[in-house]
Design a protein around this motif. Structure first.
Motif, PDB file in Angstrom:
ATOM      1  N   LEU A   1       8.587  -1.843   8.835  1.00  0.00           N
ATOM      2  CA  LEU A   1       7.327  -1.972   8.108  1.00  0.00           C
ATOM      3  C   LEU A   1       6.408  -2.968   8.806  1.00  0.00           C
ATOM      4  O   LEU A   1       5.192  -2.756   8.907  1.00  0.00           O
ATOM      5  CB  LEU A   1       7.599  -2.412   6.665  1.00  0.00           C
ATOM      6  N   GLY A   2       6.999  -4.060   9.299  1.00  0.00           N
ATOM      7  CA  GLY A   2       6.214  -5.029  10.051  1.00  0.00           C
ATOM      8  C   GLY A   2       5.578  -4.416  11.283  1.00  0.00           C
ATOM      9  O   GLY A   2       4.446  -4.750  11.650  1.00  0.00           O
TER      10      GLY A   2
ATOM     11  N   ILE B   1       4.542  -1.372  11.585  1.00  0.00           N
ATOM     12  CA  ILE B   1       3.370  -0.609  11.140  1.00  0.00           C
ATOM     13  C   ILE B   1       2.196  -1.549  10.885  1.00  0.00           C
ATOM     14  O   ILE B   1       1.063  -1.305  11.327  1.00  0.00           O
ATOM     15  CB  ILE B   1       3.699   0.187   9.865  1.00  0.00           C
ATOM     16  N   VAL B   2       2.464  -2.639  10.180  1.00  0.00           N
ATOM     17  CA  VAL B   2       1.397  -3.576   9.792  1.00  0.00           C
ATOM     18  C   VAL B   2       0.710  -4.167  11.016  1.00  0.00           C
ATOM     19  O   VAL B   2      -0.523  -4.196  11.103  1.00  0.00           O
ATOM     20  CB  VAL B   2       1.969  -4.686   8.896  1.00  0.00           C
ATOM     21  N   VAL B   3       1.478  -4.642  11.994  1.00  0.00           N
ATOM     22  CA  VAL B   3       0.854  -5.317  13.139  1.00  0.00           C
ATOM     23  C   VAL B   3       0.110  -4.336  14.037  1.00  0.00           C
ATOM     24  O   VAL B   3      -0.920  -4.688  14.639  1.00  0.00           O
ATOM     25  CB  VAL B   3       1.895  -6.115  13.954  1.00  0.00           C
TER      26      VAL B   3
ATOM     27  N   GLY C   1      -2.993  -3.616  12.236  1.00  0.00           N
ATOM     28  CA  GLY C   1      -3.778  -4.848  12.212  1.00  0.00           C
ATOM     29  C   GLY C   1      -4.489  -5.132  13.516  1.00  0.00           C
ATOM     30  O   GLY C   1      -5.641  -5.589  13.518  1.00  0.00           O
TER      31      GLY C   1
ATOM     32  N   TYR D   1      10.329   3.738  10.635  1.00  0.00           N
ATOM     33  CA  TYR D   1      10.474   3.203   9.278  1.00  0.00           C
ATOM     34  C   TYR D   1      11.124   4.222   8.347  1.00  0.00           C
ATOM     35  O   TYR D   1      11.993   3.886   7.536  1.00  0.00           O
ATOM     36  CB  TYR D   1       9.099   2.801   8.757  1.00  0.00           C
TER      37      TYR D   1
ATOM     38  N   LEU E   1      -5.051   3.159   7.369  1.00  0.00           N
ATOM     39  CA  LEU E   1      -4.295   3.435   6.150  1.00  0.00           C
ATOM     40  C   LEU E   1      -4.227   4.937   5.861  1.00  0.00           C
ATOM     41  O   LEU E   1      -3.178   5.443   5.430  1.00  0.00           O
ATOM     42  CB  LEU E   1      -4.929   2.698   4.973  1.00  0.00           C
TER      43      LEU E   1
END
Length: 356
Positions: A57-58, A60-62, A65, A188, A320
Motif C-alpha cells: 500500500l505504501g 501505491i501511495v508514494v 504522491g 498489493y 486515485l
C-alpha cells in the motif's frame, strides 16, 4: 514615474534556517525519511502477508504522491529550478546560484529528493519479497520491476530537464508513474492470495467491462497530458507548448471522461444486479465516486481558468481514479491454490475383492 528594477533572483542557499541553507534541510529530511523506512523495514525481515500488504500500500501511495509533487513543480513554474541533471546546476548537485528564485529552486530540488523515498519503499518491498518463504515468483517479478520503474523515472526526469520541459517528456514522466502504479496495485492485491490458477469471480460480461476500463482509463490519462502540454502550466515561462486548440483537446479529454463515467455506472449497476462479490461491489462504487469527484474538479478548473491549486488536486484525482480502475479489474478474479487430487475411489469389484 520611475519603475524600480525587479529584484535579482536568489538561490536556495540564501534561505537560512538555523544557519543552514534550505537545501541542506531538504537533504536531511530525505535522509531521515530513508532511515525511518529502514528501521520500519525490520518488521518485514521475516515478512508476513499482512506486513507485505502494508508495504505494498505504501508503494501505491508514494508513486501516486510523486506525481502530485511533480504537478506542484509544474504549476509553480519550478521545473527548471534545477536546470541540469543529475546535477542541479553545472557546478553543483545542490541549488546554489541557480539563476532562479529560491522558492522555485527549493520546490524542484525537493521533488528530486523525494524520489529517494519512493525508491527506498520499492527496495524495501523488493528485499521483503525475496525474504518471503515460500518464495513467490509472481510477487518477486512485481517487486523487481517497481524500483526499476522508479529509476526509470529519474532518467525520464533528466530527459525532461534536458529538453527544457518539452510537453512530450513531461507527459512521459507522468505516464511512467502511472505504469509503476499498475505494478504496485497488482502487488498489493496478489500478495494476499496464494499461488495458483486465476479464477474469475464474476460473469464474463462484467469481467469484460472491467477489462475495457483499463485502456479507456489510460487513454483518459494520455488525453490529460495533452491538455497539460497545451495549457498554460508548462513548468517554466519559456517551456515549449503544443500548438493544439485548447478547446478541442479539452473536449476530447472530457469525452473520454464521460466514457469512463458511463462504464463506471454500468459496472456499479451490473455488480449490484448480478450479486457480484462484496470486494467488487465496493471497488465499483469507489470508482464511480472517484470519477464523479474528478469530473466536478475538471469542469471547475476549466471554468475558473485552470487555477494552480485545482490543477494539483486534479492530478491527485487522476491517480486515485487510475488506482480505482485497477482495483476494479483485479477484483473480478482471484488466484486460488491448486490442491493435489486425492486417491481415486475404489471400484465396487475391487472393494469386494479386498473384503475377500
Amino acid at each position: 514615474m520611475r519603475v524600480l528594477p525587479a529584484p535579482a533572483p536568489f538561490s536556495a542557499d540564501e534561505i537560512l534556517l538555523l544557519n543552514l541553507p534550505l537545501w541542506a534541510w531538504q537533504i536531511a529530511l530525505a535522509v531521515v525519511g530513508v532511515v525511518v523506512l529502514a528501521l520500519l523495514a525490520r518488521t518485514v525481515w521475516q515478512p508476513t502477508t499482512a506486513a507485505l500488504r502494508w508495504w505494498g500500500l505504501g508503494n501505491i501511495v508514494v508513486n501516486v504522491g510523486i506525481a502530485v509533487t511533480g504537478a506542484t513543480v509544474r504549476v509553480t513554474s519550478s521545473g527548471l529550478g534545477c536546470s541540469e541533471w543529475p546535477r542541479c546546476t553545472e557546478e553543483s548537485f545542490v541549488p546554489v546560484d541557480t539563476g532562479h528564485s529560491a522558492i522555485n529552486a527549493a520546490i524542484e530540488f525537493g521533488n528530486r529528493t523525494l524520489t529517494f523515498l519512493v525508491l527506498a519503499v520499492g527496495v524495501i518491498v523488493f528485499v521483503a519479497t525475496l525474504r518471503m518463504r515460500p518464495r513467490r515468483r509472481d510477487l518477486a517479478a512485481y517487486a523487481t520491476l517497481i524500483p526499476l520503474g522508479v529509476l526509470g523515472q529519474g532518467v525520464v526526469g533528466g530527459i525532461t530537464v534536458w529538453s527544457d520541459l518539452h510537453p512530450a517528456s513531461v507527459a512521459a514522466h507522468f505516464l511512467l508513474s502511472m505504469l509503476v502504479v499498475v505494478l504496485a496495485v497488482a502487488y498489493y492485491v496478489r500478495c494476499r492470495e496464494p499461488r495458483g490458477r486465476l479464477r474469475p469471480t464474476v460473469s464474463r460480461p462484467v469481467r469484460l467491462l472491467a477489462t475495457a476500463l483499463l485502456p479507456l482509463g489510460f487513454a483518459l490519462l494520455v488525453a490529460g497530458t495533452v491538455v497539460t502540454g497545451t495549457g498554460p502550466h508548462g513548468g517554466d515561462a519559456d517551456a515549449p507548448r503544443w500548438g493544439f486548440d485548447m478547446v478541442a483537446v479539452a473536449r476530447i479529454h472530457s469525452g473520454l471522461a464521460w466514457a469512463v463515467l458511463a462504464g463506471s455506472v454500468a459496472l456499479a449497476v451490473a455488480s449490484t444486479v448480478r450479486r457480484a462479490p462484496a470486494p467488487l461491489r465496493t471497488a465499483a462504487r469507489l470508482l464511480l465516486a472517484a470519477v464523479l469527484a474528478q469530473g466536478v474538479l475538471g469542469y471547475t478548473q476549466y471554468l475558473l481558468g485552470l487555477p494552480e491549486w485545482l490543477v494539483v488536486l486534479h492530478v491527485l484525482g487522476s491517480g486515485l481514479v487510475w488506482v480505482a480502475v485497477l482495483r476494479v479489474y483485479f477484483a473480478t478474479a482471484e488466484r486460488v491454490a491448486v490442491t493435489s487430487p486425492g486417491p481415486a475411489p475404489a471400484a465396487a469389484g475391487d472393494t469386494a475383492a479386498a473384503r475377500d
